[in-house]
Scaffold this active site. Sequence first.
Site, PDB file in Angstrom:
ATOM      1  N   TRP A 240      -4.740  14.011  -0.350  1.00  0.00           N
ATOM      2  CA  TRP A 240      -5.258  12.879   0.409  1.00  0.00           C
ATOM      3  C   TRP A 240      -6.406  13.392   1.266  1.00  0.00           C
ATOM      4  O   TRP A 240      -6.183  14.100   2.221  1.00  0.00           O
ATOM      5  CB  TRP A 240      -4.176  12.259   1.300  1.00  0.00           C
TER       6      TRP A 240
ATOM      7  N   GLU B 296       4.804   3.649   1.948  1.00  0.00           N
ATOM      8  CA  GLU B 296       5.136   3.754   3.366  1.00  0.00           C
ATOM      9  C   GLU B 296       5.438   2.390   3.998  1.00  0.00           C
ATOM     10  O   GLU B 296       4.860   2.017   5.024  1.00  0.00           O
ATOM     11  CB  GLU B 296       4.020   4.461   4.138  1.00  0.00           C
TER      12      GLU B 296
END
Length: 718
Positions: free
Chosen positions: A567, A428
Amino acid sequence: MRRILLSLLLCVFISTSISGREVTPFNDGWSFKKGPFNSSPAILSTNYTGGKWEEVKIPHTWNAKDMQVAMANISGFRNPQERFYTGEAMYKKTYTPDTSLKDKRVFLRFEGVGSVAEVYVNNQFAGRHLGAYSAFTLEIDRLLQFGEENEIIVKADNSERPDVIPVNHVLFGVYGGIYRDISLIVTEKLNIAVTDYASPGIYISQDNVTKKSADVNIKIKVDNITGSVQNTNLVTTIYEMDGKTIKSKKETPVRVNPQGRQFFTHNFKITNPHLWQGLEDPYLYKAVTQIVSGGRVVDEVVQPLGLRHFELKTGDGMYLNGKKVPMYGTCRHQDWWEKGSALTKEDHNTDLEIIKEMGATTIRFAHYQQAEQIYAKCDSIGFIVWAEIPFVNRVSTLETENAKQQLTELIRQNYNHPSIYVWGLHNEVYTPFEQTIPLTTTLHDLAKTEDPYRYTVSVSGYNKIDAAANHNADIQGINHYFGWYGGKISDIDNWVKKAEKEFADYNVIFSEYGGEANINQQKEDVGEIGDCCGYDKKYFETWGTKFHEIQWGVIAKHPFLIASYIWNTFDFATPMSSQGGVHSRNMKGLVTFDRKTKKDPFYWYKANWSKEPVLYLTQRRAVDRENEYTSATVYSNIGTPRLFVNGVEIKEFTEGTTSIHYIFNSIKLKEGENIIEVKATKDGKTYKDKIVWNYSEKNKGKSDDSTPIEKTEEHIGL
């Protein structure tokens, strides 16, 4: 029996590795002093070394608590220093080396210091390291006074720096301190390299691995500072799992010049190899490389050897040694409640045992290099591992050299672990793309130069596979939280179907998905849209459970996603944000931060993934019920369950998103306490689970703010 053999094997190698090289723990006897200090000279002054010191034992971090309870200013971030301490701190220790070490080489090896370290010996600069998560080794013999007391000082600093990744504390906190082990290494002046990016100094490559044979190449780096040519022998012995039986052996006479580091190789063709087959059969050979001179072992390094071949088939999945294996994945942050990242071996082992219990087959160690023990343990357990560097969240444009350094360290330090199948390059990071794209390409090329035998992966937080920063690695990871950060949970279905058509030739991993779940926030009924984000929001456990039920139900049907990673396995600290009624906490974990409570979604995956019998009733913490007519959900991988409410069997049910998912609708509760029981029988054995719900008209709306006391019920197969 296998654990006994591994223990015996370890004892054998510990005893043999004493010859020529001594590796001693160096964790005791340290004192600590936290800054800030008045000045920062190149050579330490009394501004640093004076005053009061606290006795500590390594591993140690000064952020074990403040980073985990910091009250974030949710209207706008202030200086992190106002909420938790980042900056300089000092560690010191006295060391008296024996005079017998005068003609030896003496090294200090730090496995992890957060995040910039400077080391001084007797007030003389010994070295500096940039990066919190990789090991580094410094030679200190030239600075020591043998037979006398020497003072060693380590300055650690976890301030944000634009030239050291990660460049901020936003996604996770970089805990300050010497939070992993220190070792004192003593070798002869002719030795296998110790300072090659703190690697073992030998690199084991393998190719053409089949059940019939495997080609093994062992590259050995040798240092010679004797001042003259050394004619010696290099010996590499490959042992079977028992540590005694020799599978193969090579002995080569070599001439080691006194100038420059020398490179030598041993090539093997292993016939009829016992392959490393992941969790099914994590068979490990041991490669023992020695420098032998005059019949004496001058130096020795021991490394694991797991013979295997990874192949990711586009649109299909992972093939290990030609056999398809499921990629049931989860992510792991290394910190624990009130310990931070200063963990014991038992803590690391506990995490892996929990992950194994869940039935996962692959782990993404995010977002940084983790403890060496973790990778070694994954070798012996059989997990398939994704290892990565902390190039995350933000681009500073000044991180290039440090990203390259940390990737080189990650690969060289962990090159020989058979469990690792992929190196992670970034997560990211976006604008400016003029930095992200060429740097990712550079990191990919570097990884392929260092290790042409493994894959690389980069990760995007947008659900666009053709986003600008993608396509610069072998695999594209996609992090997306449908229904949490916008949209509905079920939106994942259309996204996957569309991606299958448009990107059929791409290797795609669903690298992060999940939803927050606070076990102290319970609600009986939830919708499909999450209430993200903020401290005042409600993160109902029931919503998190629904999220995983829907999303895994879709993922399981789409082999286009060659792997997926939850996650997260455990809740973890986020010192720059406060959410869901808890400061500095991300609660997307399937297990609470203290590892004491496994949330309902944990058992969802255990029932879907594990081969162990599971029979589990959900909403066991949603005790106060507001609806007279409600539903009960059961996870059962041992066949059709029988549900009883207050002793009365409920026979009608519907199947949920997978075959282990049973939903009993239109259950009528009585006023007061209700006993919900479930039973199932497999192979002549009966399994049971039981929870208690309290129904009352007065509970209407109460569940939104309830903080129930968890009741522990006996249940089998969990």
